[in-house]
Every structure is written in C-alpha cells, then in structure tokens.
Design a protein around this motif. Structure first.
Motif, PDB file in Angstrom:
ATOM      1  N   HIS A  98      49.395  39.705  22.292  1.00 31.72           N
ATOM      2  CA  HIS A  98      48.482  39.834  23.431  1.00 31.72           C
ATOM      3  C   HIS A  98      47.043  39.934  22.953  1.00 31.72           C
ATOM      4  N   GLY A  99      46.139  39.238  23.641  1.00 32.15           N
ATOM      5  CA  GLY A  99      44.716  39.313  23.323  1.00 32.15           C
ATOM      6  C   GLY A  99      44.087  37.938  23.294  1.00 32.15           C
ATOM      7  N   ASP A 100      43.001  37.817  22.513  1.00 29.06           N
ATOM      8  CA  ASP A 100      42.332  36.526  22.376  1.00 29.06           C
ATOM      9  C   ASP A 100      43.288  35.508  21.770  1.00 29.06           C
ATOM     10  N   THR A 101      43.136  34.251  22.164  1.00 26.79           N
ATOM     11  CA  THR A 101      43.894  33.172  21.548  1.00 26.79           C
ATOM     12  C   THR A 101      42.920  32.301  20.761  1.00 26.79           C
ATOM     13  N   TYR A 102      43.423  31.280  20.120  1.00 24.27           N
ATOM     14  CA  TYR A 102      42.578  30.367  19.351  1.00 24.27           C
ATOM     15  C   TYR A 102      41.573  29.655  20.262  1.00 24.27           C
ATOM     16  N   PHE A 103      41.907  29.507  21.533  1.00 18.88           N
ATOM     17  CA  PHE A 103      41.077  28.733  22.457  1.00 18.88           C
ATOM     18  C   PHE A 103      40.364  29.552  23.530  1.00 18.88           C
ATOM     19  N   ALA A 104      40.742  30.808  23.731  1.00 19.05           N
ATOM     20  CA  ALA A 104      40.168  31.574  24.849  1.00 19.05           C
ATOM     21  C   ALA A 104      40.037  33.061  24.530  1.00 19.05           C
ATOM     22  N   LYS A 105      39.044  33.683  25.134  1.00 17.53           N
ATOM     23  CA  LYS A 105      38.860  35.132  25.067  1.00 17.53           C
ATOM     24  C   LYS A 105      39.803  35.790  26.072  1.00 17.53           C
ATOM     25  N   ASP A 106      40.329  36.921  25.685  1.00 20.44           N
ATOM     26  CA  ASP A 106      41.199  37.682  26.577  1.00 20.44           C
ATOM     27  C   ASP A 106      40.342  38.360  27.650  1.00 20.44           C
ATOM     28  N   PRO A 107      40.653  38.139  28.932  1.00 24.01           N
ATOM     29  CA  PRO A 107      39.872  38.790  29.979  1.00 24.01           C
ATOM     30  C   PRO A 107      40.171  40.283  30.101  1.00 24.01           C
ATOM     31  N   GLY A 108      41.186  40.752  29.385  1.00 24.01           N
ATOM     32  CA  GLY A 108      41.589  42.155  29.469  1.00 24.01           C
ATOM     33  C   GLY A 108      42.469  42.409  30.679  1.00 24.01           C
ATOM     34  N   VAL A 109      43.217  43.487  30.610  1.00 21.40           N
ATOM     35  CA  VAL A 109      44.124  43.828  31.699  1.00 21.40           C
ATOM     36  C   VAL A 109      43.305  44.324  32.889  1.00 21.40           C
ATOM     37  N   HIS A 110      43.518  43.701  34.023  1.00 23.01           N
ATOM     38  CA  HIS A 110      42.873  44.104  35.270  1.00 23.01           C
ATOM     39  C   HIS A 110      43.744  43.639  36.435  1.00 23.01           C
ATOM     40  N   LYS A 111      43.552  44.250  37.570  1.00 18.14           N
ATOM     41  CA  LYS A 111      44.349  43.903  38.754  1.00 18.14           C
ATOM     42  C   LYS A 111      43.954  42.523  39.262  1.00 18.14           C
ATOM     43  N   VAL A 112      44.954  41.684  39.498  1.00 15.80           N
ATOM     44  CA  VAL A 112      44.754  40.358  40.074  1.00 15.80           C
ATOM     45  C   VAL A 112      45.466  40.349  41.423  1.00 15.80           C
ATOM     46  N   THR A 113      44.721  40.039  42.472  1.00 17.87           N
ATOM     47  CA  THR A 113      45.295  39.962  43.815  1.00 17.87           C
ATOM     48  C   THR A 113      45.288  38.502  44.259  1.00 17.87           C
ATOM     49  N   LEU A 114      46.446  38.033  44.673  1.00 14.94           N
ATOM     50  CA  LEU A 114      46.588  36.643  45.117  1.00 14.94           C
ATOM     51  C   LEU A 114      46.984  36.586  46.583  1.00 14.94           C
TER      52      LEU A 114
END
Length: 175
Positions: A98-114
């Motif tokens: 879990h965390g940053d990948t080779y291509f993207a920064k990790d946005p960090g754990v936060h609530k996502v409402t869909l």
C-alpha cells in the motif's frame, strides 16, 4: 398582569416550537447528507487503462475502478484487498504493498462517497522481469477490504506475486 403572563407563555411556546422545528430540520438534513457504508453487491469492480501511460522500466499498471451500482449513495475508505488467481482460479501467493506506486502518488486513506453511478479509482502496478513470476489469470478485488470481493480477468505475469496499490480516490491517482 394576566395579559403579560399570557403573552410570555405564548412567546415561550412559539420559541419552543420554532426551536423544535429547527432541530428536526437540522437532524433530517444531517441524516440525508450522511451516506452509509457500501453494502456487498453494490460496488462493481473493473480495470481501466486511464491515459495509457502506465508502462515502462519493467513496470506495468492499470487503474482499478469501482462503480456504485446501488440505488443510494454509499461510502468507504482505505485500500482495495487484492489476491491473484491462476488458471482454474487457483490461489497464488500475493503480496499487496500500500502507498505510492511507480506511476502515482498515494492519495492517502480518506472517506470516498459515491452517488449511484459514480466511480472511484486506485492505481495498481506490478513488475514483469521474470523474477519468480506468478502467472495470473484473475484478480480478486475487495473494494472495502471485507470478505466480499469481485473476480476480474487479469492475464498478467507478476514478479513474486507482488502488487503495489494506492488508496481509493474519487479521481484517477497521478504522479
């Protein structure tokens, strides 16, 4: 005196009724805006290539997409649960970082409402140099980290069965 007392009682009754009405309206508004946890069966998982820039230096990647197929808004947070499967849906040893990948920064754990029809994304990356390769055919994805999961086609060579993944985000994770 009697008129003053009647006026005070009437004023107090109006204030009390007004306060109660405001309290009820406030509670109803708060309840309507708060989305409950996403329930099993309401989130559909797929992969999406995004802009196609997730390839290079023996790294490959895709975006995981989770769409709310339910009838009400729902919320979740964290990282997707992942497990590789081989031919015949046999379990393969899998390590998820879990965390940053080779291509993207990790946005960090936060609530996502869909809301119904909306989607969230996580960046999924692996290497394919041939080191102790896991010959994956499928990928189990648990959007909320629970036992409820989807199995999607994932015909990839994954070094050491190791996957890197960002937390879920309402936008495509980027560098």
């Amino acid at each position: 005196m009697r008129g003053l007392r009647t006026a005070l009682i009437a004023t107090a009754a109006v204030a009390l009724a007004g306060g109660m009405t405001a309290g009820v309206a406030s509670a109803a508004t708060t309840g309507a805006s708060a989305a409950g946890a996403c329930q099993p069966g309401t989130l559909k998982v797929s992969t999406t290539p995004g802009d196609g820039s997730q390839s290079g230096m023996n790294h490959a990647g895709t975006y995981l997409k989770v769409k709310n197929t339910g009838k009400t808004a729902c919320s979740f947070s964290g990282y997707p649960g992942l497990a590789l499967e081989g031919k015949g849906h046999t379990a393969l040893k899998t390590t998820a970082r879990h965390g940053d990948t080779y291509f993207a920064k990790d946005p960090g754990v936060h609530k996502v409402t869909l809301k119904p029809g909306q989607a969230a994304y996580a960046d999924l990356v692996w290497t394919h140099t041939g080191a102790s390769t896991a010959h994956a055919k499928y990928l189990q994805v648990s959007p909320t980290g629970s036992n409820s999961h989807s199995v999607i086609s994932f015909d990839q060579e994954v070094d050491n069965g190791t996957l890197s993944v960002t937390a879920w985000s309402a936008k495509l994770p980027t560098a």
